[in-house]
Design an enzyme around this catalytic site. Structure first.
Site, PDB file in Angstrom:
ATOM      1  N   ASP A 182      71.980  47.237  28.375  1.00 15.81           N
ATOM      2  CA  ASP A 182      72.911  48.350  28.132  1.00 15.81           C
ATOM      3  C   ASP A 182      74.336  47.944  28.517  1.00 15.81           C
ATOM      4  O   ASP A 182      75.309  48.326  27.854  1.00 15.81           O
ATOM      5  CB  ASP A 182      72.482  49.591  28.933  1.00 15.81           C
ATOM      6  CG  ASP A 182      71.056  50.000  28.614  1.00 15.81           C
ATOM      7  OD1 ASP A 182      70.671  49.896  27.434  1.00 15.81           O
ATOM      8  OD2 ASP A 182      70.321  50.395  29.540  1.00 15.81           O
ATOM      9  N   HIS A 215      67.304  53.846  31.326  1.00 15.06           N
ATOM     10  CA  HIS A 215      67.350  52.925  30.197  1.00 15.06           C
ATOM     11  C   HIS A 215      66.662  53.534  28.985  1.00 15.06           C
ATOM     12  O   HIS A 215      65.675  53.021  28.478  1.00 15.06           O
ATOM     13  CB  HIS A 215      66.690  51.580  30.587  1.00 15.06           C
ATOM     14  CG  HIS A 215      66.582  50.622  29.435  1.00 15.06           C
ATOM     15  ND1 HIS A 215      67.693  50.104  28.801  1.00 15.06           N
ATOM     16  CD2 HIS A 215      65.503  50.123  28.781  1.00 15.06           C
ATOM     17  CE1 HIS A 215      67.293  49.316  27.813  1.00 15.06           C
ATOM     18  NE2 HIS A 215      65.968  49.320  27.774  1.00 15.06           N
TER      19      HIS A 215
HETATM   20  P1  NAI Z   1      56.232  41.204  22.030  1.00 15.43           P
HETATM   21  O1  NAI Z   1      55.105  42.010  21.457  1.00 15.43           O
HETATM   22  O2  NAI Z   1      56.905  40.226  21.154  1.00 15.43           O
HETATM   23  O3  NAI Z   1      55.735  40.438  23.331  1.00 15.43           O
HETATM   24  C1  NAI Z   1      54.955  41.035  24.330  1.00 15.43           C
HETATM   25  C2  NAI Z   1      54.028  39.967  24.866  1.00 15.43           C
HETATM   26  O4  NAI Z   1      53.286  40.558  25.940  1.00 15.43           O
HETATM   27  C3  NAI Z   1      53.002  39.458  23.832  1.00 15.43           C
HETATM   28  O5  NAI Z   1      53.031  38.051  23.768  1.00 15.43           O
HETATM   29  C4  NAI Z   1      51.666  39.958  24.368  1.00 15.43           C
HETATM   30  O6  NAI Z   1      50.590  39.075  24.090  1.00 15.43           O
HETATM   31  C5  NAI Z   1      51.980  40.025  25.857  1.00 15.43           C
HETATM   32  N1  NAI Z   1      51.075  40.884  26.621  1.00 15.43           N
HETATM   33  C6  NAI Z   1      50.488  42.052  26.258  1.00 15.43           C
HETATM   34  N2  NAI Z   1      49.719  42.500  27.276  1.00 15.43           N
HETATM   35  C7  NAI Z   1      49.839  41.614  28.284  1.00 15.43           C
HETATM   36  C8  NAI Z   1      49.287  41.517  29.586  1.00 15.43           C
HETATM   37  N3  NAI Z   1      48.437  42.444  30.059  1.00 15.43           N
HETATM   38  N4  NAI Z   1      49.618  40.459  30.356  1.00 15.43           N
HETATM   39  C9  NAI Z   1      50.459  39.509  29.881  1.00 15.43           C
HETATM   40  N5  NAI Z   1      51.009  39.534  28.652  1.00 15.43           N
HETATM   41  C10 NAI Z   1      50.699  40.572  27.870  1.00 15.43           C
HETATM   42  O7  NAI Z   1      57.295  42.249  22.634  1.00 15.43           O
HETATM   43  P2  NAI Z   1      58.821  41.984  23.052  1.00 15.43           P
HETATM   44  O8  NAI Z   1      59.690  42.270  21.897  1.00 15.43           O
HETATM   45  O9  NAI Z   1      58.907  40.689  23.735  1.00 15.43           O
HETATM   46  O10 NAI Z   1      59.045  43.196  24.093  1.00 15.43           O
HETATM   47  C11 NAI Z   1      58.353  43.227  25.327  1.00 15.43           C
HETATM   48  C12 NAI Z   1      58.661  44.516  26.075  1.00 15.43           C
HETATM   49  O11 NAI Z   1      60.040  44.546  26.447  1.00 15.43           O
HETATM   50  C13 NAI Z   1      58.437  45.786  25.235  1.00 15.43           C
HETATM   51  O12 NAI Z   1      57.844  46.774  26.055  1.00 15.43           O
HETATM   52  C14 NAI Z   1      59.834  46.215  24.855  1.00 15.43           C
HETATM   53  O13 NAI Z   1      59.932  47.594  24.600  1.00 15.43           O
HETATM   54  C15 NAI Z   1      60.599  45.818  26.107  1.00 15.43           C
HETATM   55  N6  NAI Z   1      62.052  45.697  25.928  1.00 15.43           N
HETATM   56  C16 NAI Z   1      62.840  45.981  27.010  1.00 15.43           C
HETATM   57  C17 NAI Z   1      64.206  45.915  26.923  1.00 15.43           C
HETATM   58  C18 NAI Z   1      65.042  46.254  28.124  1.00 15.43           C
HETATM   59  O14 NAI Z   1      66.267  46.364  27.951  1.00 15.43           O
HETATM   60  N7  NAI Z   1      64.502  46.402  29.318  1.00 15.43           N
HETATM   61  C19 NAI Z   1      64.880  45.535  25.670  1.00 15.43           C
HETATM   62  C20 NAI Z   1      63.974  45.192  24.608  1.00 15.43           C
HETATM   63  C21 NAI Z   1      62.608  45.301  24.743  1.00 15.43           C
END
Ligand code: NAI
Length: 374
Positions: A182, A215
């Site tokens: 942000d 957030h």
């Molecule tokens: P993605 O789906 O590309 O990656 C998530 C990964 O987590 C996958 O490789 C999956 O296999 C793994 N995963 C699922 N369950 C798991 C577990 N129990 N233990 C270990 N790994 C596990 O998703 P992406 O795009 O990388 O986003 C990840 C998270 O970050 C989402 O919840 C998203 O909303 C959040 N996010 C947060 C932001 C922030 O500003 N804090 C900004 C953008 C996304």
């Protein structure tokens, strides 16, 4: 051929665990850390001579591939691959920093809150593993997974409620929700609008814009009134900017059209955070000054650190809040409550009450989830 390079993790190593490292954020963040952290080591006066990245994901094939790929990059940062097959313990054992981008991301039309049920289960399981495998009196935990507003309360309250060894460990001072994206967006969008409107000649510098609250949507409060950038925004420009920071994530979700949410910009924001913690733990800096979403009360219901007691009445008792902090190796040591006193009338009387009322619901949702877990 080995798919990972796992040197023995000795006393002289700093270990960073990334949980969910095969995902969109996890891969890009791991790349940035593998490529760039060596420069922190060069500055270090401490006895730490090595940094190790322990990469964990439930997708075993993917994490093996990512780790093999990263291991060919010519920097002295070592990497290892971990999945449920070999257990999460080896990944977390001796980790000083745990970064969590594990979980499902948004699809078009979804809010961050829609992710809660799946991701709360993931975060509480990962919290159990952290409590069992890490030194709770030292480790830092950075939560990226959404909805941050609810998942940080899940992480904190689950560890405190279900893991007696957490008592008096001070872990609640070292669990932080990452809201840096942000701040990154506010800076980028402000600079853009200034240049477009010919308001600033300083095209090569980036503005600092404090962003506090939570957030998601209207819980995000960008404080353009406290930016260091000389700008005379009119009311329409200001409204546009505030909305763009609050809903900037939707632009990416829409543009990716079902293939996820922000990954590259988030990895950049996450890298900026992790590098600060590495710097702190290597002794290159004594304190971090940064904004994170943290609990304002400790396990005994006392203010988490000086400044939290002044902040709590200003935010109507919302006991998790993103706010500029001073952080030492022991965790949050000061909460900069005064930033709320410096808000202008619109920020304080219009934006803050909306933020706080939504935030309280998000926090309660996280706490209720943990309370309902046997
Ligand atoms: P993605 O789906 O590309 O990656 C998530 C990964 O987590 C996958 O490789 C999956 O296999 C793994 N995963 C699922 N369950 C798991 C577990 N129990 N233990 C270990 N790994 C596990 O998703 P992406 O795009 O990388 O986003 C990840 C998270 O970050 C989402 O919840 C998203 O909303 C959040 N996010 C947060 C932001 C922030 O500003 N804090 C900004 C953008 C996304």
């Amino acid at each position: 051929m080995p798919h990972s390079v796992t040197p023995s993790i000795e006393q002289d190593s700093l270990k960073i665990a990334i949980l969910g490292a095969a995902g969109g954020i996890g891969q890009s963040l791991s790349l940035l850390l593998k490529a760039q952290l060596q420069y922190q080591l060069k500055e270090s006066n401490r006895s730490v001579t090595h940094i190790h990245l322990a990469l964990y994901d439930v997708n075993q094939e993917a994490i093996n591939g990512v780790t093999a790929d990263l291991s060919h990059i010519d920097t002295p940062i070592s990497v290892s691959s971990h999945s449920p097959a070999g257990g999460i313990e080896n990944c977390l054992h001796n980790a000083s920093i745990v970064v969590i981008p594990a979980g499902v991301p948004r699809k078009p039309g979804m809010t961050r809150d829609d992710l809660f049920n799946v991701n709360a289960g993931i975060i509480s399981q990962l919290g159990d593993s952290i409590a069992e495998c890490c030194d709770l009196s030292k480790v830092f935990v950075l939560v990226i997974s959404n909805p941050v507003n609810s998942l940080v309360p899940v992480m904190v309250s689950n560890i405190l409620k279900n893991h007696p060894q957490s008592r008096n460990s001070g872990i609640e001072r070292r669990i932080m929700g990452v809201t840096k994206l942000d701040i990154v967006r506010a800076s980028t969008f402000l600079r853009e609008i200034n240049i477009e409107s010919g308001l600033t000649p300083r095209v090569n510098s980036m503005p600092d814009v404090p962003v506090i609250g939570g957030h998601s949507g209207e819980t995000i409060i960008p404080l353009f009134s406290q930016s260091n950038f000389l700008s005379r925004l009119n009311e329409d420009q200001l409204k546009y900017l505030i909305h763009r920071v609050q809903y900037g994530g939707d632009e990416v979700v829409k543009a990716k059209n079902g293939k996820g949410s922000a990954t590259l910009s988030m990895a950049h924001a996450g890298y900026k955070c992790v590098v600060q913690f590495v710097s702190l733990l290597l002794g290159n800096i004594e304190q971090i000054h940064g904004t994170y979403y943290v609990p304002l009360k400790d396990a005994n219901n006392f203010p988490i650190a000086p400044g939290a007691d002044q902040l709590l009445p200003l935010v109507d008792g919302a006991d998790y809040f993103a706010i500029p902090l001073t952080i030492t190796t022991k965790g949050v040591s000061y909460v900069d409550y005064d930033i709320v006193n410096r808000m202008n009338d619109m920020e304080r009387n219009q934006m803050l009450p909306i933020c706080v009322s939504q935030l309280k619901k998000n926090i309660d949702k996280g706490l209720e989830f943990v309370a309902s877990r046997s």
